[in-house]
Design a protein around this motif. Structure first.
Motif, mmCIF file in Angstrom:
data_model
loop_
_atom_site.group_PDB
_atom_site.id
_atom_site.type_symbol
_atom_site.label_atom_id
_atom_site.label_comp_id
_atom_site.label_asym_id
_atom_site.label_seq_id
_atom_site.Cartn_x
_atom_site.Cartn_y
_atom_site.Cartn_z
ATOM 1 N N GLY A 1 1.237 -1.249 0.046
ATOM 2 C CA GLY A 1 0.057 -0.016 0.014
ATOM 3 C C GLY A 1 0.967 0.893 0.122
ATOM 4 N N ILE A 2 1.822 1.870 1.004
ATOM 5 C CA ILE A 2 2.717 2.866 0.851
ATOM 6 C C ILE A 2 3.385 2.793 -0.567
ATOM 7 C CG2 ILE A 2 4.520 3.625 2.269
ATOM 8 C CD1 ILE A 2 3.167 2.495 4.815
ATOM 9 N N PRO A 3 3.675 2.316 -0.969
ATOM 10 C CA PRO A 3 4.743 2.790 -2.046
ATOM 11 C C PRO A 3 3.412 3.086 -3.104
ATOM 12 C CG PRO A 3 5.262 -0.062 -1.630
ATOM 13 C CD PRO A 3 4.142 0.922 -0.993
ATOM 14 N N LEU A 4 2.076 2.001 -3.485
ATOM 15 C CA LEU A 4 1.126 2.637 -4.000
ATOM 16 C C LEU A 4 1.649 3.766 -3.740
ATOM 17 C CD1 LEU A 4 -0.371 1.405 -6.502
ATOM 18 C CD2 LEU A 4 -1.819 0.484 -4.524
ATOM 19 N N TYR A 5 0.422 4.002 -2.847
ATOM 20 C CA TYR A 5 -0.113 5.417 -2.052
ATOM 21 C C TYR A 5 1.013 6.529 -2.582
ATOM 22 C CZ TYR A 5 -2.198 2.096 0.199
ATOM 23 O OH TYR A 5 -3.540 0.798 0.754
ATOM 24 N N ILE A 6 2.049 5.911 -1.758
ATOM 25 C CA ILE A 6 3.052 7.741 -2.106
ATOM 26 C C ILE A 6 3.134 7.639 -4.011
ATOM 27 C CG2 ILE A 6 5.536 8.026 -2.796
ATOM 28 C CD1 ILE A 6 5.848 6.651 0.247
ATOM 29 N N SER A 7 3.276 6.796 -4.586
ATOM 30 C CA SER A 7 3.137 6.689 -6.147
ATOM 31 C C SER A 7 1.714 7.503 -7.110
ATOM 32 C CB SER A 7 3.692 5.583 -6.707
ATOM 33 O OG SER A 7 3.059 5.442 -7.788
ATOM 34 N N ILE A 8 0.733 7.343 -6.758
ATOM 35 C CA ILE A 8 -0.046 6.895 -7.293
ATOM 36 C C ILE A 8 -0.064 9.325 -6.145
ATOM 37 C CG2 ILE A 8 -3.060 8.048 -6.843
ATOM 38 C CD1 ILE A 8 -3.245 5.132 -6.652
ATOM 39 N N ALA A 9 0.086 9.230 -4.971
ATOM 40 C CA ALA A 9 -0.524 10.575 -5.195
ATOM 41 C C ALA A 9 0.739 11.591 -5.435
ATOM 42 C CB ALA A 9 0.361 10.900 -3.102
ATOM 43 N N ASP A 10 2.613 10.852 -5.870
ATOM 44 C CA ASP A 10 3.133 11.919 -7.125
ATOM 45 C C ASP A 10 2.291 12.293 -7.652
ATOM 46 O OD1 ASP A 10 6.077 13.078 -6.168
ATOM 47 O OD2 ASP A 10 5.788 10.883 -7.541
#
Ligand SMILES: Nc1ncnc2c1ncn2[C@@H]1O[C@H](COP(=O)(O)O)[C@@H](O)[C@H]1O
Ligand SMILES: Nc1ncnc2c1ncn2[C@@H]1O[C@H](COP(=O)(O)O)[C@@H](O)[C@H]1O
Ligand SMILES: Nc1ncnc2c1ncn2[C@@H]1O[C@H](COP(=O)(O)O)[C@@H](O)[C@H]1O
Ligand code: NA
Ligand code: NA
Ligand code: NA
Lengths: 103, 329, 329, 329, 103, 103
Positions: B313-322
């Motif tokens: 989740g966290i890498p996914l959320y960071i990448s989407i947020a980016d």
């Protein structure tokens, strides 16, 4: 040494309930109580252990309360009012004490 | 950075690896344990560190985006997500109304260690985030409990429990983790640059190391929880425990766009929404909803959702947020 | 720096602010707690750190002022202050002779965490102090107990208690905090520059951070102690708990001038004299003066005097010490 | 550096001095204690730190000498040393066969804190060692137990105990310290340079400080163990507890020469062979050899061999390893 | 299983007293004792909790000692010699044990 | 309040044995058990304290198990199968409980 009969109530109750139970002990007129840690256990709701836990939910404590027989029922009523729906257990045993006036 | 790179880097971060060590040790039935007092110290440290740095960031940069709106968004999420969770649970699982409400409360609230993990990842990637996200996190802990108790009401054959009790709501609002987070936030905000310099070696430089220790412990606890709680875990529940964070993260992303949060702030809000409580809510529900089986939400939140968020989740959320932030600006 | 500036700066130091967070959490009845084992770790760390740095300072600078005279002054203060405290208490409060003697013992002795706080403040202000002040602190822990037991004797209907017992005095002289302070002092003095460099990241750089954690805990404990102990606290006793530190600090200042201590050393001696024990003396008195009510001195020392010294006393003592030193040199 | 210089420097290192403080406090019957949870935290930290740095070293330098051969040498030492220990014990002491086997198991295995101490000393002297020595240490924990149980068999009037039990061997192989060491080693090896930089302030820079705290505790525990266990300690046993480490170190040195380890690696292998278990083996033997008196091996290993290795052994082994390496290259 | 009657003494005493009491148990001829932590309690002298405490003063411990009835009075005498002026309590209960020779 | 008689088994056993004993409790049909920490003690094998210890070897834990009299012998058999060679002790006492059906 002359001894006198009292009752030893031992609760094993959920940690989050502890404050409520001990607060009500007052009202029921007990002279005091002691809380001992429990570090692991098993019951109908499964096996648990305190190890590595940050949360008190799911953990148990033991409460020992020495009372006069005359107050026993009042204390048990109070205890059951709080713990009836909860995980845990209540036992009562006979004990002898030397200084009866303090209970 | 692409999502794949980010995910690969996340998976070889020492924090995630120590979590996997803990998980493996639990599965292999090693006797490795972390004493309860140590786990509490680690949690206290992480909360103080996150809170303090959030406050210091606010002291340094001021409010770079609307604070009140973000807090309101967080509170709204916490109130609303249990409704979604409850609807899904009642549809796809066999949980009773009471148990479904209990699970819903956990998913509406947040997990402080998941917050620690996302801030750790953002620090590592040098992506800044709004310092007041810490206050948002604190505000999101409790509202979900209100919704869930209302959801459970029709299914209860009693009105027992502390839910209607004033003292109860005081305890819930002032639970230890909220007080530590907000207290440290206030300290960071008040003390300013000089205070920051003074405690930086402890609260900033050691953060990654303490997080390693705590995640080792979390791996042990999650692994043992899964072994114990297996029997509570149907396929439908496992699906819920992975889908619900994604729903939460999407809702968080939507609100972050509306408010105009930075990439870091968006990632934090997504992660908060995606995370499930495993400390504050369980304790509150033992008082307010005692007939709910506490093992079910705990197995889901700690055994499935937390590892999912940490590993994927966290890498996914960071990448989407980016990406969101790049599109927005 | 003027006193006002100093006081303002003190009040926004992260340590003091974390103490206030703890105090507020206790008053608000939050369930925030620090495990006992963690509190003991923090105390151990602070004692080792203060002791070690004191020793290292002596190794580096040598004895910059008369060690023996300062130790003698500390011992004299510890012996004498209970006499003053007892006289005041018997005059302005209704405490029994035994309880007044017990309180007097606490105020003659010293508080290690107050010592930690003053050294923290001096470090922050970059005001050096004589390293051997640590040894002075250790020497001041015990003599007050002797005086107090003698003061109590006429009021006791028994000679029970461990006061006449050899093993007792061994235990008191070698209590854990004295041994840690002096042991770490010796290590610092022996190991020299190379040892200092080796452990600096731990014992020096983390000091402020650890102190924050410990003061958060002290705030919780002091706040809860005050709530519990309110009923033991008359107006007269509260006045005593604020006036006695000022008397102690004045006596400490006088002796510091006589000896010719530096500004930092003067501030430390004033603070030691002003502080009241809450670890070593309470334990000793449970053995030697069991009929004294332990809640009274604890409420005063932890609930009133410690916060007073932390919030107001220490900046005051430092500022006075600074003026004294400027006049003297 | 000559042996004398090395020994002198060792004796004034803060770690060794804090050990002596602990030992002295125990002998003087001070009430100074370190809570159990804190001791476990310190041990966890040290194992994670040593393991991680070993792994990181391998990630950085690759395998600079034959890994498999060194692991095999370690395992062989652990299997074989109990035979030597048992033979000596049966010859020079009056221990029963079962008790002699129990002691032999402790000396075949290794002590993690002694490993921490030797790596601390090597770091301080800036002598590098092969990172995979950590894996060697983990491999040496268990084999000695197998040998010792076989040695004890003829002297037992029962086959009771867990020795024949599959679950038992699983527990022993995956005991907490092995899992932590190897897990942290794997994390260090996988995470590489970026991970190292991230956790360096915690796992590398604080190592010396944490070791000071742990050795203070070890001094207290060893001192109290000696006071308690005196009655188990004959002159012959005390001689054994000093001679056996020297035999182990010699065997370790021989194998290190054969393999061609560096000076640092040789010192580590010697120290491992010289050290005696006081955590993993005692617990395993309570299950597998319950009729053995646990106080005897513990008094020897913790009360005599550990202090001997710390104060005298480690500088000796390092100095010898240094000469060996100079001759070899 | 055949069982034998013994006495279970349970003290709740102040931590600073612990060393003195257990040292005197020896002299009274007990075969052993066990100390359990107490983490909170209430009594005539107020409410306390171990949380966050550095000092042992003000804290209590539970001591359990299984003794033969024949030794009970001797042990209680010893205990009261130390604890009479102090905060705490002493109870005695009947218990059955399987291996009587060890007490 | 109406109460029912049960048995309270209290073991003081070595920590390394804990997992084995509690695992066998299941087989013997107990409804649950609780583990309490023991921090110090003395017995035939000497004096010990948990302070500063990293290792669980040499340390003890207390296990409390409330059982129905009918199951007592079965549980004691299981316990003794594991603990007979070990350091520690087993006592049994009478207690009253309020909710008898759960044991
Ligand atoms: N028969 C029993 N004897 C002792 N403790 C028990 C027993 N049953 C339950 N417990 C304790 O009470 C907790 C909750 O039990 P339960 O409500 O059955 O899940 C368990 O985890 C144990 O710590
Ligand atoms: N009736 C009681 N039952 C159990 N524990 C008690 C009782 N009374 C006192 N205690 C314990 O003994 C401590 C001191 O009691 P007291 O001497 O009454 O202040 C309390 O803090 C409790 O831990
Ligand atoms: N009479 C006793 N009463 C209470 N606990 C005991 C007693 N005897 C032994 N113990 C406990 O059991 C442990 C082992 O006893 P032992 O097998 O006699 O060495 C001791 O360290 C105590 O913790
Ligand atoms: Na959430
Ligand atoms: Na003073
Ligand atoms: Na060895």
């Amino acid at each position: 040494m002359q001894t006198h009969l009292k009752k030893r109530i031992e609760l094993i109750i959920e940690m989050p309930l502890l404050r409520r139970v001990t607060e009500r002990f007052n009202a029921a007129g007990v002279s005091g109580y002691s809380v001992l840690p429990v570090i692991a256990g098993r019951g109908q709701s499964g096996t648990w252990s305190a190890d590595g836990q940050v949360s008190d939910a799911g953990q148990m404590a033991a409460v020992i309360c020495i009372v006069d027989e005359a107050k026993l029922d009042a204390v048990l009523d109070v205890v059951f009012a709080v713990v009836s729906k909860q995980i845990g257990l209540v036992t009562v045993a006979d004990v002898a004490v030397v200084r009866p006036e303090r209970f | 950075m692409t999502l794949t790179e980010l995910a690969a880097q996340n998976l070889v971060s020492p924090m995630v690896l120590f979590f996997i060590v803990g998980l493996s040790a639990a599965f292999a039935k090693s006797d490795l344990t972390v004493p309860e007092a140590v786990a509490k110290l680690l949690s206290l440290y992480l909360l103080m560190s996150i809170g303090f740095r959030g406050g210091a960031e606010v002291a340094h940069h001021g409010l770079s985006a609307p604070l009140l709106e973000t807090v309101a968004a967080g509170i709204a999420l916490s109130f609303a997500m249990p409704l979604v969770a409850f609807a899904i649970l009642r549809r796809i699982t066999r949980l009773s109304g009471v148990d479904a409400a209990a699970v819903a409360a956990h998913y509406g609230s947040i997990s402080a260690v998941t917050l620690a993990a996302v801030t750790g990842a953002l620090n590592q990637l040098k992506i800044p985030y709004e310092g007041y996200m810490i206050a948002v996190a604190a505000a999101m802990e409790t509202p979900a409990i209100v919704t869930a108790l209302n959801l459970a009401r029709p299914y209860r054959d009693t009105t027992d429990g502390a839910g209607k009790d004033r003292a109860f709501w005081g305890e819930v609002l002032l639970n230890g983790s909220v007080v530590t987070l907000l207290g440290a936030f206030a300290v960071g905000a008040i003390t300013g640059e000089r205070g920051y310099t003074l405690v930086k070696p402890f609260f900033v430089e050691l953060f990654a190391g303490f997080l390693c220790l705590f995640l080792l412990d979390m791996g042990l606890v999650a692994g043992r929880g899964l072994l114990q709680g297996r029997k509570n875990l149907s396929a439908a529940l496992a699906v819920f425990a992975v889908v619900m964070p994604l729903i939460g993260a999407s809702a968080g992303a939507g609100l972050a766009i509306l408010i105009g949060l930075s990439a870091g702030g968006t990632a934090v809000l997504m992660t908060l929404a995606a995370s499930a409580s495993y400390i504050a809510v369980p304790a509150a529900l033992r008082l307010a909803l005692p007939e709910a089986n506490p093992a079910i939400p705990l197995t889901l939140s700690l055994g499935v959702t937390f590892p999912f968020n940490l590993l994927i989740g966290i890498p996914l959320y960071i990448s989407i947020a980016d990406r969101i932030a790049k599109v927005a600006h």
